[in-house]
Design a protein around this motif. Sequence first.
Motif, mmCIF file in Angstrom:
data_model
loop_
_atom_site.group_PDB
_atom_site.id
_atom_site.type_symbol
_atom_site.label_atom_id
_atom_site.label_comp_id
_atom_site.label_asym_id
_atom_site.label_seq_id
_atom_site.Cartn_x
_atom_site.Cartn_y
_atom_site.Cartn_z
ATOM 1 N N SER A 65 0.838 -1.189 0.000
ATOM 2 C CA SER A 65 0.000 0.000 0.000
ATOM 3 C C SER A 65 0.877 1.244 0.000
ATOM 4 O O SER A 65 1.820 1.357 0.752
ATOM 5 N N VAL A 97 -6.330 9.614 -7.165
ATOM 6 C CA VAL A 97 -6.381 8.308 -7.816
ATOM 7 C C VAL A 97 -6.120 7.239 -6.762
ATOM 8 O O VAL A 97 -5.100 7.267 -6.080
ATOM 9 N N ILE A 98 -7.061 6.306 -6.628
ATOM 10 C CA ILE A 98 -6.928 5.199 -5.691
ATOM 11 C C ILE A 98 -6.771 3.913 -6.486
ATOM 12 O O ILE A 98 -7.627 3.584 -7.313
ATOM 13 N N LEU A 146 -6.718 -0.058 -6.517
ATOM 14 C CA LEU A 146 -7.134 -1.245 -5.768
ATOM 15 C C LEU A 146 -6.285 -2.419 -6.245
ATOM 16 O O LEU A 146 -6.494 -2.953 -7.339
ATOM 17 N N SER A 166 -2.910 3.535 -2.616
ATOM 18 C CA SER A 166 -3.401 2.212 -2.989
ATOM 19 C C SER A 166 -4.038 1.522 -1.802
ATOM 20 O O SER A 166 -3.681 1.768 -0.648
ATOM 21 N N TRP A 219 -7.595 -7.260 -2.829
ATOM 22 C CA TRP A 219 -8.745 -7.482 -3.724
ATOM 23 C C TRP A 219 -8.664 -8.780 -4.509
ATOM 24 O O TRP A 219 -9.504 -9.041 -5.362
ATOM 25 N N LEU A 221 -12.220 0.386 1.482
ATOM 26 C CA LEU A 221 -12.546 1.378 0.452
ATOM 27 C C LEU A 221 -13.512 2.427 0.998
ATOM 28 O O LEU A 221 -13.309 3.630 0.802
ATOM 29 N N SER A 278 -11.717 4.815 3.467
ATOM 30 C CA SER A 278 -10.822 5.795 2.854
ATOM 31 C C SER A 278 -11.603 6.895 2.147
ATOM 32 O O SER A 278 -11.285 8.082 2.270
ATOM 33 N N MET A 279 -12.650 6.520 1.412
ATOM 34 C CA MET A 279 -13.401 7.509 0.646
ATOM 35 C C MET A 279 -14.214 8.439 1.548
ATOM 36 O O MET A 279 -14.272 9.653 1.326
ATOM 37 N N VAL A 287 -12.361 11.856 -7.643
ATOM 38 C CA VAL A 287 -11.682 10.648 -7.193
ATOM 39 C C VAL A 287 -11.898 9.551 -8.235
ATOM 40 O O VAL A 287 -13.046 9.260 -8.601
ATOM 41 N N VAL A 330 -11.206 5.571 -8.822
ATOM 42 C CA VAL A 330 -10.841 4.329 -8.151
ATOM 43 C C VAL A 330 -10.634 3.263 -9.222
ATOM 44 O O VAL A 330 -11.581 2.841 -9.887
ATOM 45 N N THR A 367 -8.500 -0.370 -10.832
ATOM 46 C CA THR A 367 -7.867 -1.650 -10.520
ATOM 47 C C THR A 367 -7.257 -2.219 -11.788
ATOM 48 O O THR A 367 -7.630 -1.827 -12.898
#
Length: 392
Positions: free
Chosen positions: A25, A40-41, A43, A252, A256, A273, A276-277, A293, A295, A297
């Motif tokens: 992470s 930017v997240i 996953l 990150s 998942w 998730l 964090s959001m 934002v 998100v 993967t």
Amino acid sequence: MLNRRSFLQAATLLGCSAAAHPLMSTMTFAAAPGENRLVVIILRGAMDGMDAIQPYGDPMLRQYRRELSVGPENGALDLDGFYALHPELAPLMPLWKAGELAFAHAVSTPYRDKRSHFDGQDLLEAGTGNDLPFDRQQGGWLNRLLGQMPGVVSETAYSVGVEQMKILSGKAPYLSWAPRANLQLTPQAQMLLEHVYHDDPLFRDAARDATEIVAETGDQAMAGGGPGADAKALGQFAATRLNAETRIAAFSIPGWDSHAGQVATLTKAFERLCGSMLSLREGLGQNWARTTVLVMTEFGRTVRENGSAGTDHGTGGALLMAGGAIKGGRAFGDWPGLGESDLYADRDLMPVRDIRAYAGWAMHGLFGIERQKIEQVILPGLDLGSDPGMLA
């Protein structure tokens, strides 16, 4: 010399994929002029988009997934009569109702068929198409974005984990910091380590030290609020930086990879998730209205569930969008269908749009980056296509 830190780093090699390991992470920040903010997240581990945002209106979904619960009759929250939000994502429902949450299904990078977490994440963060391996000279697409923005200044950057995120690596300056990592081992994992290192005194003693660290910190982790506590802290800390000079942030969330026991795996992941959001939204306050934002993967998962109550590595996935700057409460893009002739390689959700296009239009709308620069410099090889209208 082997010490506790090197042992913890080496321990990431255990399991299905170190690329999806919690110690990977990371968080990075950059400052830029203006008031718009982009987060930017990533996953890590390939989120099952068809579980997170369930297309229950497609009758084939229930045929492919008889063990995994699908639809409002199983607790999912209806969104628009076709899609439903996974029950564990219920804390995000107020964002949907407020027009601050949206999604796009059937998206992917150009990466195909090999389905490697490492390669998939490299390509997602590089943003350069299907080039392997990651080109450190070109760096990540957020770093190339900074190179196209006048007035960008260096801002303290934080990398939470043992690696910095590649998405912000490159020529544009930024800083990073890695805190002490906390590795939690199950009793089965501890027994495995003891067995593997039994005849090697050096590694055996290091393994014993590591499990002692876990025992010492386990109660603290439980007191911190469960699996969502760390992710909540990421969102809170990101908000403090974004309320100051920072305008671009990336971090990150691992965990998942759901080959087996998907229900239990995603329950914890969804909690992280949401934590964090929502902490990001709360911490930003009025600045949430100027925030987008994304998100993302590395790829989706198979349409069919497997024999281990999970799903395998796939292709088409889902992109989540949040923030006061988006046009939420809606689904973007076309649904390709789940008929056998509609699937990619007879197993995966067929991608209908490059996930980079949504990132490109976000950069265009938030920071005024020209289309040509997006397609040729920041996300080379991308055809942006038509504007999806994702920003308010």
